[in-house]
Design an enzyme around this catalytic site. Structure first.
Site, PDB file in Angstrom:
ATOM      1  N   GLU A 176      -4.801   7.662  -3.037  1.00  0.00           N
ATOM      2  CA  GLU A 176      -5.298   6.378  -2.550  1.00  0.00           C
ATOM      3  C   GLU A 176      -5.643   5.425  -3.691  1.00  0.00           C
ATOM      4  O   GLU A 176      -5.588   4.205  -3.524  1.00  0.00           O
ATOM      5  CB  GLU A 176      -6.507   6.586  -1.644  1.00  0.00           C
ATOM      6  CG  GLU A 176      -6.177   7.200  -0.295  1.00  0.00           C
ATOM      7  CD  GLU A 176      -5.235   6.353   0.537  1.00  0.00           C
ATOM      8  OE1 GLU A 176      -5.269   5.117   0.413  1.00  0.00           O
ATOM      9  OE2 GLU A 176      -4.455   6.936   1.317  1.00  0.00           O
TER      10      GLU A 176
ATOM     11  N   HIS B 227       1.728   4.633  -2.770  1.00  0.00           N
ATOM     12  CA  HIS B 227       1.841   6.071  -2.526  1.00  0.00           C
ATOM     13  C   HIS B 227       3.196   6.605  -3.002  1.00  0.00           C
ATOM     14  O   HIS B 227       3.279   7.621  -3.698  1.00  0.00           O
ATOM     15  CB  HIS B 227       1.691   6.366  -1.037  1.00  0.00           C
ATOM     16  CG  HIS B 227       0.283   6.345  -0.538  1.00  0.00           C
ATOM     17  ND1 HIS B 227      -0.719   7.113  -1.078  1.00  0.00           N
ATOM     18  CD2 HIS B 227      -0.285   5.654   0.485  1.00  0.00           C
ATOM     19  CE1 HIS B 227      -1.848   6.901  -0.419  1.00  0.00           C
ATOM     20  NE2 HIS B 227      -1.615   6.017   0.536  1.00  0.00           N
TER      21      HIS B 227
ATOM     22  N   HIS C 281       0.835  -1.205   0.000  1.00  0.00           N
ATOM     23  CA  HIS C 281       0.000   0.000   0.000  1.00  0.00           C
ATOM     24  C   HIS C 281       0.872   1.258   0.000  1.00  0.00           C
ATOM     25  O   HIS C 281       0.667   2.164  -0.821  1.00  0.00           O
ATOM     26  CB  HIS C 281      -0.903  -0.022   1.234  1.00  0.00           C
ATOM     27  CG  HIS C 281      -1.808   1.160   1.358  1.00  0.00           C
ATOM     28  ND1 HIS C 281      -3.125   1.134   0.967  1.00  0.00           N
ATOM     29  CD2 HIS C 281      -1.594   2.416   1.843  1.00  0.00           C
ATOM     30  CE1 HIS C 281      -3.683   2.308   1.195  1.00  0.00           C
ATOM     31  NE2 HIS C 281      -2.780   3.115   1.731  1.00  0.00           N
ATOM     32  N   GLU C 282       1.849   1.317   0.893  1.00  0.00           N
ATOM     33  CA  GLU C 282       2.682   2.514   0.981  1.00  0.00           C
ATOM     34  C   GLU C 282       3.603   2.645  -0.228  1.00  0.00           C
ATOM     35  O   GLU C 282       3.934   3.769  -0.635  1.00  0.00           O
ATOM     36  CB  GLU C 282       3.498   2.505   2.279  1.00  0.00           C
ATOM     37  CG  GLU C 282       2.659   2.442   3.555  1.00  0.00           C
ATOM     38  CD  GLU C 282       1.575   3.506   3.642  1.00  0.00           C
ATOM     39  OE1 GLU C 282       1.712   4.563   2.988  1.00  0.00           O
ATOM     40  OE2 GLU C 282       0.578   3.280   4.367  1.00  0.00           O
TER      41      GLU C 282
END
Length: 490
Positions: free
Chosen positions: A285, A259, A255-256
């Protein structure tokens, strides 16, 4: 130098200082000594004072009035600077500094309260944060809705009415899917076993590499609440490790990375300008969620991940890749938003959206927040909250004043659903690459269609251009229903 040249030279220094302030925040949440919290809050307030003074400098208005943009990029730079300047001049400098000081202190208080399940220790500073953000919203809204004014910081153009209407459309299909899945006769097994910290972190680094993370411009550290920080040539990520729950580390990392890869994928010509960062948190997101879910939790990629897990940790009770795919995507009414399956995730956001909007509007007192959270969670998820760290203390967002941020998680899911639909149409052989642990076709598509543009386009524009259609929740809900009805054999 033209007025535009002077404006951009001034802005580059402001953007550089903002990166320094961001690095102070990264340090606070990763390696800062606990005893430095009070001093750090003063440092953060001082940096915010400098930044606020620059962002409200009267020369900016003069340069904006005289600037003559020559191309699309210059028009976008001016649009972004004008928007920031017009918002900032409404907020007094001493208020901006006080928000920075208190939220810096509150983050440490929250972390300790969460570790000790001590809601009472957190409520006084939370009350301070909310009052300050209400004051800021009053300045920004100028008679309008306070929550909308705060939300505009994270998703320009969005408001509570449109987000609430979207949630009203999503909720019935999500609830129906959840009930069908939880009532299905076929239920994937849960993961059990012990997975050492060192092994998880080695796997996390390899997964970041597999998703295209540039280690020459980033690093991985541990944090209480995983986050990414920075842009341009320095975009860092964090994760956390629970030795009995490796999916926590695995999917927080992916997830990170989503980003960070967004920030690292922006056209380098935009560095240290308003265009050199993600255009909104909803679009941000969309990248983290599509990396984590549509790619990272796909049948093809989890087949490859199963082999990686077995090679590193030995036999762990899952017999094959197809069973592992079900385990990764197992649906259950868990407490923690960041660990929630795709079916439940948006229901977590809907709950927070309602609660924080009530807090900002003054309809919910801080002293009643824990009871309101627990009642709503029991109603929405069917299980009682067992401890505050699994309840209202689980997220960092409110401690650092990010009111209006939570809806962007679901908006990001909606955007990700649209991007995934378009990506699959353009990349019909994607699963073959994912099954070999090769995400490059997908991440390259996202970099070309979304990431490289940074702040050049407005949020919905960049998604619509990438997809070839206006974004809405339909593709996400269709994807979820197809995936989980297949997985649960219903």
């Amino acid at each position: 130098m033209t007025a535009y040249d002077k404006l951009m030279a001034f802005q580059r220094q402001t953007e550089a200082l903002a990166q320094v302030a961001g690095r102070l925040g990264w340090d606070q949440e990763t390696v800062m000594p606990r005893g430095a919290a009070e001093q750090r809050s003063e440092e953060m307030a001082a940096m915010e004072g400098i930044l606020h003074a620059r962002r409200t400098d009267p020369k900016i208005a003069d340069w904006l009035a005289a600037a003559e943009p020559q191309d699309e990029e210059a028009e976008a730079q001016i649009r972004q600077i004008r928007r920031s300047h017009e918002r900032m001049v409404k907020v007094p400098g001493d208020l901006a500094q006080e928000i920075a000081r208190v939220t810096s202190m509150a983050q440490g208080i929250w972390a300790e309260a969460r570790a000790n399940d001590d809601v009472a220790a957190f409520l006084p500073v939370l009350s301070q944060v909310i009052r300050l953000r209400q004051d800021e919203a009053t300045c920004l809204a100028q008679g309008g809705d306070l929550y909308d004014a705060l939300m505009d910081d994270y998703e320009p153009g969005a408001n509570a009415a449109t987000i609430g209407a979207m949630f009203d459309r999503m909720r019935p299909r999500l609830v129906a899917l959840r009930e069908a899945v939880l009532g299905a006769s076929h239920q994937p097994p849960a993961l059990q076993g012990h997975f050492g910290t060192d092994g998880q972190l080695r796997l996390a680094r390899d997964l970041a590499t597999a998703f295209g993370y540039d280690w020459t411009r980033g690093r991985l550290d541990l944090a209480v609440h995983p986050f990414s920080s920075g842009s341009g040539s320095d975009a860092r990520i964090t994760t956390r490790v629970v030795e009995t729950e490796p999916f926590n580390c695995i999917y927080s990392t992916i997830h990170e990375v989503g980003h960070a890869c967004y920030e690292l994928g922006i056209d380098p010509d935009y560095a240290l300008t308003p265009l050199g960062q993600g255009v909104s948190m909803g679009v941000h997101e969309s990248q983290s969620r599509i990396y984590e879910n549509q790619l990272g939790r796909s049948r093809a990629f989890t087949g490859w991940l199963f082999g990686q897990m077995r090679d590193r940790f030995g036999a762990f009770g899952i017999e094959d890749g197809e069973t592992f795919y079900g385990t990764v995507n197992r649906v259950q009414s868990g407490f923690i938003r960041t660990e929630a399956d795709e079916v439940h995730y948006n229901l977590h956001i809907m709950m927070r959206f309602d609660l924080e909007r009530a807090l900002i509007r003054g309809d919910l007192a801080v002293k009643d927040l824990e009871a309101a959270w627990n009642d709503r969670f029991k109603a929405d998820f069917g299980v009682p909250v067992d401890r505050p760290a699994h309840g209202m203390l689980q997220d960092v967002h409110w401690s650092v004043g990010l009111f209006g941020y939570f809806p962007t998680y679901s908006l990001g899911n909606v955007y990700a659903g649209c991007l995934h639909k378009a990506m699959r149409a353009d990349l019909p052989d994607l699963d073959a690459a994912l099954a070999a642990g090769n995400t490059a076709p997908a991440t390259g598509w996202l970099r070309e269609k979304v990431q490289r543009h940074g702040g050049l386009y407005r949020p919905r524009e960049v998604i619509a251009q990438a997809c070839g259609f206006e974004p809405d929740e339909g593709p996400l809900l269709d994807y979820l229903e197809a995936k989980f009805r297949d997985l649960y054999r219903i």
